[in-house]
Design a protein around this motif. Structure first.
Motif, PDB file in Angstrom:
ATOM      1  N   GLU A  83       0.825  -1.191   0.143  1.00  0.00           N
ATOM      2  CA  GLU A  83       0.006  -0.151   0.081  1.00  0.00           C
ATOM      3  C   GLU A  83       0.881   1.314   0.057  1.00  0.00           C
ATOM      4  O   GLU A  83       1.536   1.464   1.146  1.00  0.00           O
ATOM      5  CB  GLU A  83      -1.043   0.159   1.114  1.00  0.00           C
ATOM      6  CG  GLU A  83      -1.803   1.298   1.362  1.00  0.00           C
ATOM      7  CD  GLU A  83      -2.520   1.413   2.656  1.00  0.00           C
ATOM      8  OE1 GLU A  83      -3.807   1.389   2.654  1.00  0.00           O
ATOM      9  OE2 GLU A  83      -1.736   1.421   3.553  1.00  0.00           O
ATOM     10  N   TYR A  84       0.824   2.121  -1.013  1.00  0.00           N
ATOM     11  CA  TYR A  84       1.649   3.052  -1.076  1.00  0.00           C
ATOM     12  C   TYR A  84       0.903   4.549  -1.316  1.00  0.00           C
ATOM     13  O   TYR A  84       0.119   4.664  -1.810  1.00  0.00           O
ATOM     14  CB  TYR A  84       2.481   3.252  -2.413  1.00  0.00           C
ATOM     15  CG  TYR A  84       3.478   4.023  -2.743  1.00  0.00           C
ATOM     16  CD1 TYR A  84       4.549   4.189  -1.997  1.00  0.00           C
ATOM     17  CD2 TYR A  84       3.326   5.256  -3.687  1.00  0.00           C
ATOM     18  CE1 TYR A  84       5.606   5.307  -2.211  1.00  0.00           C
ATOM     19  CE2 TYR A  84       4.286   6.182  -3.742  1.00  0.00           C
ATOM     20  CZ  TYR A  84       5.380   6.263  -3.198  1.00  0.00           C
ATOM     21  OH  TYR A  84       6.353   7.103  -3.179  1.00  0.00           O
ATOM     22  N   ILE A  85       1.434   5.375  -0.265  1.00  0.00           N
ATOM     23  CA  ILE A  85       0.615   6.586  -0.099  1.00  0.00           C
ATOM     24  C   ILE A  85       1.433   7.749  -0.363  1.00  0.00           C
ATOM     25  O   ILE A  85       2.707   7.799   0.007  1.00  0.00           O
ATOM     26  CB  ILE A  85       0.329   6.494   1.579  1.00  0.00           C
ATOM     27  CG1 ILE A  85      -0.489   5.316   2.206  1.00  0.00           C
ATOM     28  CG2 ILE A  85      -0.569   7.729   1.911  1.00  0.00           C
ATOM     29  CD1 ILE A  85      -0.786   5.260   3.530  1.00  0.00           C
ATOM     30  N   ASN A  86       0.965   8.493  -1.264  1.00  0.00           N
ATOM     31  CA  ASN A  86       1.567   9.692  -1.780  1.00  0.00           C
ATOM     32  C   ASN A  86       1.244  10.774  -0.914  1.00  0.00           C
ATOM     33  O   ASN A  86       0.233  11.607  -1.069  1.00  0.00           O
ATOM     34  CB  ASN A  86       0.961   9.829  -3.282  1.00  0.00           C
ATOM     35  CG  ASN A  86       1.876  11.001  -3.896  1.00  0.00           C
ATOM     36  OD1 ASN A  86       2.825  11.507  -3.337  1.00  0.00           O
ATOM     37  ND2 ASN A  86       1.348  11.632  -4.943  1.00  0.00           N
ATOM     38  N   ASN A  87       2.053  11.234   0.051  1.00  0.00           N
ATOM     39  CA  ASN A  87       1.688  12.205   0.840  1.00  0.00           C
ATOM     40  C   ASN A  87       2.253  13.740   0.258  1.00  0.00           C
ATOM     41  O   ASN A  87       2.419  14.636   0.911  1.00  0.00           O
ATOM     42  CB  ASN A  87       2.503  11.955   2.456  1.00  0.00           C
ATOM     43  CG  ASN A  87       1.611  10.956   3.080  1.00  0.00           C
ATOM     44  OD1 ASN A  87       0.560  10.991   2.706  1.00  0.00           O
ATOM     45  ND2 ASN A  87       2.428  10.109   3.761  1.00  0.00           N
ATOM     46  N   VAL A 136      -1.076  -2.891 -10.538  1.00  0.00           N
ATOM     47  CA  VAL A 136      -0.892  -1.548  -9.902  1.00  0.00           C
ATOM     48  C   VAL A 136      -2.428  -1.067  -9.952  1.00  0.00           C
ATOM     49  O   VAL A 136      -2.969  -0.926 -11.055  1.00  0.00           O
ATOM     50  CB  VAL A 136      -0.006  -0.815 -10.715  1.00  0.00           C
ATOM     51  CG1 VAL A 136       0.000   0.734  -9.827  1.00  0.00           C
ATOM     52  CG2 VAL A 136       1.536  -1.290 -10.767  1.00  0.00           C
ATOM     53  N   GLU A 137      -2.866  -0.791  -8.887  1.00  0.00           N
ATOM     54  CA  GLU A 137      -4.343  -0.331  -8.723  1.00  0.00           C
ATOM     55  C   GLU A 137      -4.300   0.962  -7.951  1.00  0.00           C
ATOM     56  O   GLU A 137      -3.769   1.273  -6.787  1.00  0.00           O
ATOM     57  CB  GLU A 137      -5.090  -1.214  -7.761  1.00  0.00           C
ATOM     58  CG  GLU A 137      -5.226  -2.550  -8.326  1.00  0.00           C
ATOM     59  CD  GLU A 137      -6.130  -3.895  -7.518  1.00  0.00           C
ATOM     60  OE1 GLU A 137      -6.867  -4.283  -8.145  1.00  0.00           O
ATOM     61  OE2 GLU A 137      -5.621  -3.845  -6.536  1.00  0.00           O
ATOM     62  N   THR A 138      -5.156   1.975  -8.585  1.00  0.00           N
ATOM     63  CA  THR A 138      -5.369   3.334  -7.936  1.00  0.00           C
ATOM     64  C   THR A 138      -6.515   3.649  -8.692  1.00  0.00           C
ATOM     65  O   THR A 138      -6.702   3.834  -9.871  1.00  0.00           O
ATOM     66  CB  THR A 138      -3.955   4.090  -8.255  1.00  0.00           C
ATOM     67  OG1 THR A 138      -4.291   5.407  -7.560  1.00  0.00           O
ATOM     68  CG2 THR A 138      -3.729   4.349  -9.629  1.00  0.00           C
ATOM     69  N   LYS A 159      -4.362   6.248 -13.815  1.00  0.00           N
ATOM     70  CA  LYS A 159      -4.783   7.402 -13.644  1.00  0.00           C
ATOM     71  C   LYS A 159      -3.729   7.825 -12.571  1.00  0.00           C
ATOM     72  O   LYS A 159      -3.171   7.004 -11.409  1.00  0.00           O
ATOM     73  CB  LYS A 159      -6.270   7.690 -13.084  1.00  0.00           C
ATOM     74  CG  LYS A 159      -7.231   7.252 -14.280  1.00  0.00           C
ATOM     75  CD  LYS A 159      -8.773   7.344 -13.285  1.00  0.00           C
ATOM     76  CE  LYS A 159      -9.845   6.927 -14.548  1.00  0.00           C
ATOM     77  NZ  LYS A 159     -11.145   7.356 -13.973  1.00  0.00           N
ATOM     78  N   PRO A 160      -3.480   9.086 -12.712  1.00  0.00           N
ATOM     79  CA  PRO A 160      -2.648   9.519 -11.654  1.00  0.00           C
ATOM     80  C   PRO A 160      -2.870   9.281 -10.375  1.00  0.00           C
ATOM     81  O   PRO A 160      -3.958   9.542  -9.944  1.00  0.00           O
ATOM     82  CB  PRO A 160      -2.519  11.036 -12.083  1.00  0.00           C
ATOM     83  CG  PRO A 160      -2.921  11.443 -13.443  1.00  0.00           C
ATOM     84  CD  PRO A 160      -3.891  10.290 -13.441  1.00  0.00           C
ATOM     85  N   LEU A 161      -1.894   9.101  -9.452  1.00  0.00           N
ATOM     86  CA  LEU A 161      -1.846   8.824  -8.075  1.00  0.00           C
ATOM     87  C   LEU A 161      -1.950  10.357  -7.468  1.00  0.00           C
ATOM     88  O   LEU A 161      -0.944  11.179  -7.536  1.00  0.00           O
ATOM     89  CB  LEU A 161      -0.763   7.927  -7.434  1.00  0.00           C
ATOM     90  CG  LEU A 161      -0.806   7.750  -5.825  1.00  0.00           C
ATOM     91  CD1 LEU A 161      -1.881   6.954  -5.546  1.00  0.00           C
ATOM     92  CD2 LEU A 161       0.591   7.120  -5.474  1.00  0.00           C
ATOM     93  N   LYS A 162      -3.131  10.415  -6.658  1.00  0.00           N
ATOM     94  CA  LYS A 162      -3.252  11.965  -6.078  1.00  0.00           C
ATOM     95  C   LYS A 162      -2.398  12.444  -5.174  1.00  0.00           C
ATOM     96  O   LYS A 162      -1.906  11.418  -4.550  1.00  0.00           O
ATOM     97  CB  LYS A 162      -4.606  12.071  -5.863  1.00  0.00           C
ATOM     98  CG  LYS A 162      -5.802  11.835  -6.874  1.00  0.00           C
ATOM     99  CD  LYS A 162      -5.749  13.007  -7.886  1.00  0.00           C
ATOM    100  CE  LYS A 162      -6.763  12.904  -9.020  1.00  0.00           C
ATOM    101  NZ  LYS A 162      -6.545  13.871 -10.007  1.00  0.00           N
ATOM    102  N   ALA A 163      -2.099  13.495  -5.173  1.00  0.00           N
ATOM    103  CA  ALA A 163      -1.196  14.096  -4.023  1.00  0.00           C
ATOM    104  C   ALA A 163      -2.025  14.158  -2.899  1.00  0.00           C
ATOM    105  O   ALA A 163      -3.015  14.092  -2.562  1.00  0.00           O
ATOM    106  CB  ALA A 163      -0.945  15.378  -4.525  1.00  0.00           C
ATOM    107  N   GLY A 166      -3.025  10.256  -1.767  1.00  0.00           N
ATOM    108  CA  GLY A 166      -3.564   9.230  -2.482  1.00  0.00           C
ATOM    109  C   GLY A 166      -2.852   7.942  -2.426  1.00  0.00           C
ATOM    110  O   GLY A 166      -1.677   8.080  -1.767  1.00  0.00           O
ATOM    111  N   LYS A 167      -3.702   6.848  -2.600  1.00  0.00           N
ATOM    112  CA  LYS A 167      -3.170   5.492  -2.306  1.00  0.00           C
ATOM    113  C   LYS A 167      -3.138   4.552  -3.498  1.00  0.00           C
ATOM    114  O   LYS A 167      -4.059   4.838  -4.394  1.00  0.00           O
ATOM    115  CB  LYS A 167      -4.162   4.923  -1.331  1.00  0.00           C
ATOM    116  CG  LYS A 167      -4.003   5.607   0.159  1.00  0.00           C
ATOM    117  CD  LYS A 167      -4.870   4.817   1.071  1.00  0.00           C
ATOM    118  CE  LYS A 167      -4.769   5.405   2.541  1.00  0.00           C
ATOM    119  NZ  LYS A 167      -5.566   4.955   3.585  1.00  0.00           N
ATOM    120  N   ALA A 168      -2.142   3.804  -3.568  1.00  0.00           N
ATOM    121  CA  ALA A 168      -1.995   2.756  -4.588  1.00  0.00           C
ATOM    122  C   ALA A 168      -1.907   1.614  -3.925  1.00  0.00           C
ATOM    123  O   ALA A 168      -0.950   1.343  -2.971  1.00  0.00           O
ATOM    124  CB  ALA A 168      -0.954   3.208  -5.775  1.00  0.00           C
TER     125      ALA A 168
END
Length: 644
Positions: A83-87, A136-138, A159-163, A166-168
């Motif tokens: 689970e990748y979180i884009n902070n 890869v799911e987002t 689709k872009p991973l949101k700032a 956003g989670k992928a």
């Protein structure tokens, strides 16, 4: 304030005195030595006083990993879910992962950049990952698009991973052969009772994305270690029933994988300051006879707020443990797993004692140990560190075993707690750790083992004068192999030692160093952050030292030029031939008395010589710079003056 007329008269005097000097001649001062270096201005992410700024961010990676071991072919097979979180404040079109097992192939960059005669970072070349089911799911979309290049993989979001949160979800199946020679960071060791598997760099993991370099995609070559995102880990290892597994974090299912007797012994160890056996030497290899059901057992572990996990497994392990007492009232458990080849009173029988003492020392002096367990594993790895577990040579004994155990567990503070970029700045973990090792060794049993690093200081002068020396700031994958020990370990450690014992003093330094650890615990500091926080917390402009010692190749060379009688006593002339330093010196008199004196570093701002007055009616016999020999002065003979 002086009057305008005073300055005008002074100017006219100087103008007259210099009237015969050529128009282009200028007498230089030492401003260049004392001026700020690097861009150390602050921003919203990183402040000028060295602490994270109000908008500091870092991304997070949480892992669920399940693998199984096949000892017949030495292979690991399993699945990772991330689970990748884009902070970050940026939308991301793609992400990067490290595939470090791909180093162990004949065409990897690491293999091709290893010298023909080899080095510490040799590795097998019959390995590498086999990957499948990459997903890869987002944002409700799924993609399998990816590109693999050497030890890195780029995955693309549909689709872009949101700032800003956003989670992928990134998942894949993987398989690889465990190398025998794993670059002295992992591997397998055959002993009489079986094989010891030391597993690290064993799963695909996220590359760090930060505000300094963006994606930190420098490839995994050899000397350069790691720079990883923090997150929470759940992982399981399925192994044949006679195998014991130890790893990062806390074992979640002891009742499922340990015998009742082993469970009782483990509980006893958690309450004991003395080492307790969980598996005794004469019990090695009997676990499969005691267990009555199942061919394989699955060992489950968890660890929170960690940047990595590692584990070891074998049927050859002796296993012991003891309680660690932490300053915040919490407890942890020191453990050791080793074969009978390593057993002995002067060998691994003391490993848990060493582990316990080292962690208790660092927890009191610098920052509390954060994990539930600390495991030392005997292996074919000379010494390597991971969160809550380290691998050390199964051949180490006595002083050597203390030294490697202490050093590898010191790495829990740098870089496991303070998460610097090892691949670029090895000195920020190896050097800082070597520095704190100086004090733990002195403290252990009131100096049971000698502090050899300081004892060997003068013997390194030839290196410091060699044209082949390199700066501390040199990247570890760039520095010449023969220089790495000094560049990454010894010289930065000595620099901090000089800063504490000679320049700032222990009280000011310790407050500043603790401030650095506290501010950047579980975050990603840069060299600039370190320099800024030390200067601000200690209240001292140290550019003259940081610039020359960490980013240059200049040396320390202070001298006593002459001692002359004066009307009030004596005049002493000092000279600086290298890095500016305060002058700590003793004046010894004929009557046996002495004065301990100090001149500030600012005496060198306007030039390279300085004369000071000693008001005394006694006769000077001797003057000695740095009487406690803290500095590494490359010409120690000119540090003293004596009457003939």
């Amino acid at each position: 304030m002086k009057s305008y007329k005073f300055f005008l008269c002074s100017f006219l005097f100087v103008a007259f005195w210099t009237s015969n000097v050529k128009a282009q001649d200028v007498n230089p001062n030492n401003q260049e030595l004392f001026s700020e270096f690097k861009d150390r201005t602050g921003n919203s992410y990183r402040s000028a006083n060295g602490v994270p700024g109000p908008e500091y961010w870092q991304n997070q990676a949480n892992y669920k990993i399940d693998v199984s071991l096949n000892p017949e072919n030495h292979k690991i097979k399993g699945q990772v879910k991330i689970e990748y979180i884009n902070n970050s404040p940026f939308d991301l079109d793609y992400a990067w992962l490290f595939l470090e097992q791909n180093r162990f192939t004949p065409t990897s960059r690491g293999t091709l950049t290893t010298p023909l005669d080899g080095n510490r970072y040799d590795g097998d070349i019959d390995g590498g990952y086999s990957l499948s089911n990459i997903k890869v799911e987002t944002n409700g979309t799924s993609s399998s698009k990816h590109i693999i290049n050497d030890t890195r993989m780029q995955v693309f979001f549909e689709k872009p991973l949101k700032a800003n949160g956003g989670k992928a979800n990134i998942s894949m199946d993987f398989e690889f052969k465990i190398p025998e020679k794993g670059m002295d960071r992992m591997g397998r060791l055959e002993v009489e009772d079986g094989v010891i598997y030391a597993l690290a760099q064993w799963y695909p993991k996220m590359v760090t994305f930060d505000d300094i370099n963006g994606w930190n995609v420098m490839p995994y070559l050899g000397a350069g270690e790691f720079y990883l995102e923090y997150g929470n880990f759940e992982y399981s290892v399925t192994a044949p029933r006679e195998y014991i597994v130890v790893g990062s974090g806390e074992l979640q299912n002891p009742k499922e994988v340990l015998t009742k007797q082993q469970q009782r012994r483990l509980d006893k160890a958690k309450q004991s300051d003395k080492t307790q056996f969980i598996i005794k030497p004469n019990e090695v290899g009997q676990t499969d006879k005691i267990r009555t059901d199942g061919d394989n057992f699955t060992w489950k572990f968890k660890i929170q707020n960690s940047r990595d996990v590692a584990f070891a497994t074998s049927k050859a392990f002796i296993w012991d443990a003891a309680k660690i007492n932490l300053p915040n009232g919490k407890k942890a458990l020191a453990q050791s797993a080793y074969p009978k080849e390593s057993y002995g009173e002067d060998a691994w029988e003391r490993s848990t004692e060493y582990t316990k003492v080292a962690i208790e020392h660092y927890s009191i002096k610098w920052f509390p140990y954060p994990y539930k367990n600390a495991v030392n594993v005997a292996s074919n790895v000379g010494g390597m560190e991971y969160p809550g577990i380290v691998f050390c040579s199964y051949k180490s004994k006595g002083e050597s075993l203390w030294g490697v155990t202490d050093h590898e567990f010191g790495h829990i503070w740098f870089p496991m707690i303070v998460g610097s970029n090892e691949r670029r700045h090895a000195w920020m973990d190896e050097g800082f750790n070597t520095f704190i090792n100086l004090y733990s060794t002195d403290a252990f049993n009131d100096g049971e083992y000698p502090n050899r690093m300081l004892m060997a200081k003068q013997s390194l002068i030839p290196w410091f004068l060699s044209p082949n020396r390199e700066a501390i700031s040199t990247f570890p994958d760039v520095v010449q192999t023969q220089n790495l020990g000094i560049v990454a370990y010894y010289k930065p450690a000595l620099g901090l030692y000089i800063l504490r014992e000679y320049i700032l003093g222990s009280e000011r330094f310790d407050f500043a160093f603790k401030s650095y650890i506290k501010a950047w615990a579980y975050k990603h500091p840069t060299p600039t952050d370190f320099f800024n926080i030390i200067e601000n917390a200690a209240g001292e402009n140290l550019s003259w030292f940081f610039k020359a010692w960490f980013y240059g190749n200049d040396n320390i060379d202070l001298a006593v030029n002459k001692v002359e009688k004066s009307e009030i006593g004596y005049k002493i002339e000092f000279e600086n031939f290298g890095i500016p330093m305060p002058v700590v010196y003793n004046v010894y008199y004929q009557d046996g008395s002495k004065d301990e004196l100090r001149l500030p570093v600012e005496i060198w701002q306007r030039g390279d010589t300085w004369t000071t007055a000693i008001k005394t009616d006694k006769t000077i016999k001797k003057v000695v710079i740095d009487p406690n020999r803290i500095l590494l002065d490359v010409k120690p003979d000119n540090n003293r003056w004596e009457t003939e």
